[in-house]
Design a protein around this motif. Structure first.
Motif, PDB file in Angstrom:
ATOM      1  N   GLU A  12      14.260  26.580  85.561  1.00  0.00           N
ATOM      2  CA  GLU A  12      15.392  26.691  86.488  1.00  0.00           C
ATOM      3  C   GLU A  12      16.740  26.584  85.767  1.00  0.00           C
ATOM      4  OE1 GLU A  12      14.583  27.545  89.563  1.00  0.00           O
ATOM      5  OE2 GLU A  12      16.773  27.808  89.807  1.00  0.00           O
ATOM      6  N   SER A  13      16.815  25.672  84.791  1.00  0.00           N
ATOM      7  CA  SER A  13      18.104  25.417  84.121  1.00  0.00           C
ATOM      8  C   SER A  13      18.565  26.622  83.299  1.00  0.00           C
ATOM      9  CB  SER A  13      17.987  24.212  83.192  1.00  0.00           C
ATOM     10  OG  SER A  13      17.132  24.528  82.093  1.00  0.00           O
ATOM     11  N   LEU A  14      17.659  27.581  83.057  1.00  0.00           N
ATOM     12  CA  LEU A  14      18.011  28.722  82.201  1.00  0.00           C
ATOM     13  C   LEU A  14      18.460  29.944  83.014  1.00  0.00           C
ATOM     14  CD1 LEU A  14      15.073  28.420  79.613  1.00  0.00           C
ATOM     15  CD2 LEU A  14      17.401  27.484  79.461  1.00  0.00           C
ATOM     16  N   VAL A  15      18.429  29.821  84.345  1.00  0.00           N
ATOM     17  CA  VAL A  15      18.828  30.960  85.188  1.00  0.00           C
ATOM     18  C   VAL A  15      20.352  30.949  85.311  1.00  0.00           C
ATOM     19  CG1 VAL A  15      18.605  32.015  87.472  1.00  0.00           C
ATOM     20  CG2 VAL A  15      16.630  30.842  86.431  1.00  0.00           C
ATOM     21  N   GLN A  16      20.990  32.062  84.956  1.00  0.00           N
ATOM     22  CA  GLN A  16      22.457  32.126  84.930  1.00  0.00           C
ATOM     23  C   GLN A  16      22.951  33.284  85.782  1.00  0.00           C
ATOM     24  OE1 GLN A  16      24.381  29.944  83.531  1.00  0.00           O
ATOM     25  NE2 GLN A  16      22.840  28.835  82.315  1.00  0.00           N
ATOM     26  N   ASP A  17      24.069  33.020  86.431  1.00  0.00           N
ATOM     27  CA  ASP A  17      24.717  34.035  87.233  1.00  0.00           C
ATOM     28  C   ASP A  17      25.412  35.052  86.317  1.00  0.00           C
ATOM     29  OD1 ASP A  17      25.122  34.790  89.765  1.00  0.00           O
ATOM     30  OD2 ASP A  17      26.896  33.541  90.124  1.00  0.00           O
ATOM     31  N   PHE A  18      25.156  36.316  86.508  1.00  0.00           N
ATOM     32  CA  PHE A  18      25.945  37.364  85.839  1.00  0.00           C
ATOM     33  C   PHE A  18      26.968  37.813  86.882  1.00  0.00           C
ATOM     34  CE2 PHE A  18      23.747  38.799  81.810  1.00  0.00           C
ATOM     35  CZ  PHE A  18      22.901  37.698  81.724  1.00  0.00           C
ATOM     36  N   ALA A  19      28.002  36.987  87.057  1.00  0.00           N
ATOM     37  CA  ALA A  19      28.896  37.127  88.218  1.00  0.00           C
ATOM     38  C   ALA A  19      29.812  38.337  88.069  1.00  0.00           C
ATOM     39  CB  ALA A  19      29.723  35.868  88.357  1.00  0.00           C
ATOM     40  N   GLU A  20      30.026  39.042  89.199  1.00  0.00           N
ATOM     41  CA  GLU A  20      31.002  40.141  89.196  1.00  0.00           C
ATOM     42  C   GLU A  20      32.393  39.525  89.023  1.00  0.00           C
ATOM     43  OE1 GLU A  20      30.370  43.694  90.381  1.00  0.00           O
ATOM     44  OE2 GLU A  20      32.039  43.980  91.772  1.00  0.00           O
ATOM     45  N   THR A  21      33.127  39.993  88.027  1.00  0.00           N
ATOM     46  CA  THR A  21      34.386  39.346  87.657  1.00  0.00           C
ATOM     47  C   THR A  21      35.509  40.379  87.642  1.00  0.00           C
ATOM     48  OG1 THR A  21      33.144  37.825  86.283  1.00  0.00           O
ATOM     49  CG2 THR A  21      35.490  37.992  85.800  1.00  0.00           C
ATOM     50  N   ASP A  22      36.625  40.010  88.293  1.00  0.00           N
ATOM     51  CA  ASP A  22      37.788  40.905  88.335  1.00  0.00           C
ATOM     52  C   ASP A  22      38.846  40.321  87.395  1.00  0.00           C
ATOM     53  OD1 ASP A  22      39.870  42.527  88.890  1.00  0.00           O
ATOM     54  OD2 ASP A  22      39.987  42.049  91.037  1.00  0.00           O
ATOM     55  N   ASP A  23      38.922  40.806  86.175  1.00  0.00           N
ATOM     56  CA  ASP A  23      39.854  40.247  85.184  1.00  0.00           C
ATOM     57  C   ASP A  23      40.251  41.383  84.244  1.00  0.00           C
ATOM     58  OD1 ASP A  23      41.088  39.006  83.041  1.00  0.00           O
ATOM     59  OD2 ASP A  23      39.811  37.233  83.129  1.00  0.00           O
ATOM     60  N   PRO A  24      41.319  42.143  84.646  1.00  0.00           N
ATOM     61  CA  PRO A  24      41.669  43.346  83.882  1.00  0.00           C
ATOM     62  C   PRO A  24      41.938  43.066  82.408  1.00  0.00           C
ATOM     63  CG  PRO A  24      42.927  43.225  85.929  1.00  0.00           C
ATOM     64  CD  PRO A  24      42.180  41.941  85.806  1.00  0.00           C
ATOM     65  N   GLY A  31      14.043  17.885  78.175  1.00  0.00           N
ATOM     66  CA  GLY A  31      14.583  18.517  79.370  1.00  0.00           C
ATOM     67  C   GLY A  31      15.181  17.480  80.297  1.00  0.00           C
ATOM     68  N   ASP A  32      15.966  16.531  79.726  1.00  0.00           N
ATOM     69  CA  ASP A  32      16.614  15.528  80.578  1.00  0.00           C
ATOM     70  C   ASP A  32      17.892  16.081  81.195  1.00  0.00           C
ATOM     71  OD1 ASP A  32      18.331  15.652  78.444  1.00  0.00           O
ATOM     72  OD2 ASP A  32      18.174  13.552  77.879  1.00  0.00           O
ATOM     73  N   GLY A  33      18.120  17.381  80.998  1.00  0.00           N
ATOM     74  CA  GLY A  33      19.285  18.021  81.609  1.00  0.00           C
ATOM     75  C   GLY A  33      20.500  17.992  80.691  1.00  0.00           C
ATOM     76  N   ALA A  34      20.465  17.197  79.618  1.00  0.00           N
ATOM     77  CA  ALA A  34      21.654  17.078  78.759  1.00  0.00           C
ATOM     78  C   ALA A  34      21.684  18.156  77.686  1.00  0.00           C
ATOM     79  CB  ALA A  34      21.686  15.706  78.107  1.00  0.00           C
ATOM     80  N   ARG A  51      28.553  33.240  81.871  1.00  0.00           N
ATOM     81  CA  ARG A  51      29.230  32.182  81.085  1.00  0.00           C
ATOM     82  C   ARG A  51      28.381  30.929  81.143  1.00  0.00           C
ATOM     83  NH1 ARG A  51      35.277  32.808  83.385  1.00  0.00           N
ATOM     84  NH2 ARG A  51      35.678  31.149  81.912  1.00  0.00           N
ATOM     85  N   PHE A  52      28.041  30.427  79.965  1.00  0.00           N
ATOM     86  CA  PHE A  52      27.206  29.212  79.928  1.00  0.00           C
ATOM     87  C   PHE A  52      27.349  28.584  78.549  1.00  0.00           C
ATOM     88  CE2 PHE A  52      24.932  32.866  78.549  1.00  0.00           C
ATOM     89  CZ  PHE A  52      24.298  32.446  77.391  1.00  0.00           C
ATOM     90  N   ASP A  53      26.993  27.327  78.461  1.00  0.00           N
ATOM     91  CA  ASP A  53      27.021  26.628  77.174  1.00  0.00           C
ATOM     92  C   ASP A  53      25.599  26.392  76.690  1.00  0.00           C
ATOM     93  OD1 ASP A  53      29.774  26.532  77.302  1.00  0.00           O
ATOM     94  OD2 ASP A  53      29.793  24.554  78.279  1.00  0.00           O
ATOM     95  N   LEU A  54      25.432  26.396  75.390  1.00  0.00           N
ATOM     96  CA  LEU A  54      24.147  26.035  74.787  1.00  0.00           C
ATOM     97  C   LEU A  54      24.348  24.670  74.141  1.00  0.00           C
ATOM     98  CD1 LEU A  54      23.473  29.543  73.310  1.00  0.00           C
ATOM     99  CD2 LEU A  54      22.006  28.417  74.971  1.00  0.00           C
ATOM    100  N   VAL A  55      23.532  23.709  74.518  1.00  0.00           N
ATOM    101  CA  VAL A  55      23.749  22.325  74.075  1.00  0.00           C
ATOM    102  C   VAL A  55      22.573  21.893  73.201  1.00  0.00           C
ATOM    103  CG1 VAL A  55      24.273  19.986  74.814  1.00  0.00           C
ATOM    104  CG2 VAL A  55      24.955  21.922  76.253  1.00  0.00           C
ATOM    105  N   LEU A  56      22.883  21.494  71.979  1.00  0.00           N
ATOM    106  CA  LEU A  56      21.835  21.183  70.993  1.00  0.00           C
ATOM    107  C   LEU A  56      21.682  19.677  70.789  1.00  0.00           C
ATOM    108  CD1 LEU A  56      22.498  23.839  68.191  1.00  0.00           C
ATOM    109  CD2 LEU A  56      21.276  24.076  70.360  1.00  0.00           C
ATOM    110  N   GLU A  57      20.448  19.319  70.470  1.00  0.00           N
ATOM    111  CA  GLU A  57      20.101  17.920  70.204  1.00  0.00           C
ATOM    112  C   GLU A  57      20.426  17.601  68.732  1.00  0.00           C
ATOM    113  OE1 GLU A  57      18.461  16.126  72.725  1.00  0.00           O
ATOM    114  OE2 GLU A  57      18.655  14.404  71.395  1.00  0.00           O
ATOM    115  N   PRO A  58      21.161  16.516  68.473  1.00  0.00           N
ATOM    116  CA  PRO A  58      21.367  16.144  67.060  1.00  0.00           C
ATOM    117  C   PRO A  58      20.013  15.885  66.398  1.00  0.00           C
ATOM    118  CG  PRO A  58      22.820  14.871  68.489  1.00  0.00           C
ATOM    119  CD  PRO A  58      21.867  15.602  69.403  1.00  0.00           C
ATOM    120  N   SER A  59      19.880  16.236  65.105  1.00  0.00           N
ATOM    121  CA  SER A  59      18.622  15.982  64.384  1.00  0.00           C
ATOM    122  C   SER A  59      18.484  14.481  64.155  1.00  0.00           C
ATOM    123  CB  SER A  59      18.623  16.616  63.003  1.00  0.00           C
ATOM    124  OG  SER A  59      19.157  17.885  63.048  1.00  0.00           O
ATOM    125  N   GLU A  60      17.235  14.052  64.079  1.00  0.00           N
ATOM    126  CA  GLU A  60      16.970  12.659  63.700  1.00  0.00           C
ATOM    127  C   GLU A  60      17.515  12.468  62.295  1.00  0.00           C
ATOM    128  OE1 GLU A  60      15.191  10.236  65.326  1.00  0.00           O
ATOM    129  OE2 GLU A  60      15.142  11.539  67.091  1.00  0.00           O
TER     130      GLU A  60
END
Ligand code: BEZ
Ligand code: FE
Length: 309
Positions: free
Chosen positions: A261-273, A101-104, A289-298
Motif C-alpha cells: 500500500e505504501s508504494l502506491v503513488q498518485d500520478f496527479a494531473e498538474t497545471d503548472d505551465p 516496514g514501520d512506515g518510516a 511526487r514522493f520521497d524515498l527514505v533509506l535506513e542508515p547502515s548498521e
C-alpha cells in the motif's frame, strides 16, 4: 568395519521413520546453515507428500514441470525466478530481508527479471522515454535518511516498461537500448527528477511452464502499472522497490504479489505551465511526487588495531 546400510520398512507412510532417516543422513553436513536448510526442506517436502499423497503419474508430471522450467532458462530468461515470483516466494524472501516496514523508511519489493542491463547515466530532469509511446509525466522527489535529512549524491537506478507495457529488452527491434531506464544522482538537497511516460499494466511472460501454471489455475498474468527503483546512498542500506500508479488495474491482484500500500503513488494531473516548460511536457501533465527514505547502515565492527612489528 563396514556399516550395513539402513533398510527402511515403509509400510506406514504416515510415520516419520523415513523422514527421520533422511534428516539423520544429513548429519555430516559441515556447513551448519546448509544442514538447517536441507533438514527443513526434507521435513517439509515429506509432510507435503504425506498430506497430498501424489500418484506416480502426478509425481512424474511434477518432475516434467520442473524439468521444463529448467529448460526454459536462458541467459536472458529465468523461469525459476518467475516460478518463485508467481508462487509468492520471491515476495516472501524480499519481505523477510527488507526493513520492517514501520512506515518510516521506504518498503522494498521484488527486483523482477528486467533489471538485466545497466541503466544509462542521465542528468537530472532527463527524459527516459526515448520512444514516446505513452502519456508524458514527471517524476520527482527527494532521497532522505530515516530522520528526514536529505542524502545528496544518492543514486537512483530507474527502469520501467513503455506506455504499451513492454521493456526495451523485450522489443530490441522496436525500442532503443536504455529506453525506460536511467541512472540518476540526487542533487545537493537529495532531490531527483526525470521525465517519462505513465507506465501501463503488463503481463509477465506466459509462453513457458509458468504460463501453463497460470492457465491451469485460472490466474491472469498481469502486473499493475509501476516504475522500478534501486535507491542507494553512502552509509545507508539500498532499497529495491517500485512505485505503483494509483488507480491502475491489477493493484489488488498483482501476478507476483508485490504491491504494498505504501508504494502506491498518485500520478496527479498538474497545471503548472512553468514546470511543464522546464520538463518539455504539454500543460497540464501528470506528476508523481514522493520521497524515498533509506535506513542508515548498521555501524560496522571497529577493526582491531594493527599490531606493530
Ligand atoms: C517486473 O516487474 O518486471 C516483473 C516482476 C516479477 C516477474 C515478472 C516481471
Ligand atoms: Fe516491472
Amino acid at each position: 568395519m563396514t556399516t550395513e546400510p539402513t533398510t527402511q520398512t515403509n509400510s506406514d507412510t504416515d510415520s516419520t521413520t523415513l523422514t527421520d532417516a533422511v534428516v539423520d543422513s544429513l548429519r555430516g553436513t559441515a556447513d551448519p546453515r546448509l544442514h538447517q536448510l536441507l533438514a527443513a526442506l526434507s521435513r517439509h517436502l515429506h509432510d507435503f507428500v504425506r498430506e497430498t499423497r501424489p500418484s506416480m503419474a502426478e509425481w512424474e508430471r511434477a518432475i516434467a514441470f520442473l524439468t521444463a522450467t529448467g529448460r526454459a532458462c536462458t541467459d536472458t530468461r529465468q523461469e525459476f525466478i518467475l516460478l518463485s515470483d508467481v508462487l509468492g516466494v520471491s515476495m516472501l524472501v524480499e519481505t523477510i530481508n527488507g526493513h520492517s516496514g514501520d512506515g518510516a523508511t521506504t518498503e522494498s519489493t521484488v527486483l523482477g527479471p528486467f533489471h538485466m542491463t545497466e541503466s544509462p547515466v542521465r542528468e537530472l530532469g532527463a527524459n527516459i522515454d526515448l520512444v514516446g509511446t505513452g502519456e508524458p509525466c514527471v517524476v520527482s522527489g527527494r532521497v532522505l535518511s530515516r530522520d528526514g535529512s536529505p542524502l545528496p549524491g544518492a543514486v537512483l537506478d530507474v527502469w520501467q516498461a513503455d506506455g504499451e507495457g513492454y521493456y526495451d529488452v523485450q522489443q530490441p527491434d522496436l525500442q532503443p537500448p536504455g529506453n525506460g531506464r536511467g541512472l540518476f544522482t540526487a542533487d545537493a538537497e537529495g532531490r531527483f527528477r526525470f521525465r517519462t511516460c505513465v507506465p501501463s499494466p503488463y503481463p509477465i511472460p506466459t509462453d513457458g511452464p509458468v504460463g501453463d501454471l497460470l492457465r491451469a489455475t485460472g490466474r491472469h498474468p498481469y502486473r499493475p502499472a509501476h516504475i522500478h527503483f534501486i535507491a542507494s546512498a553512502k552509509d545507508h542500506e539500498p532499497v529495491t522497490t517500485h512505485i505503483f500508479v494509483a488507480g491502475s488495474d491489477y493493484l489488488d491482484s498483482d501476478a507476483v504479489f508485490a504491491v504494498k500500500e505504501s508504494l502506491v503513488q498518485d500520478f496527479a494531473e498538474t497545471d503548472d505551465p512553468s514546470l511543464a516548460r522546464e520538463f518539455g511536457v504539454p500543460n497540464p501533465f501528470r506528476h508523481a511526487r514522493f520521497d524515498l527514505v533509506l535506513e542508515p547502515s548498521e555501524p560496522s565492527e571497529p577493526s582491531a588495531p594493527l599490531e606493530r612489528s
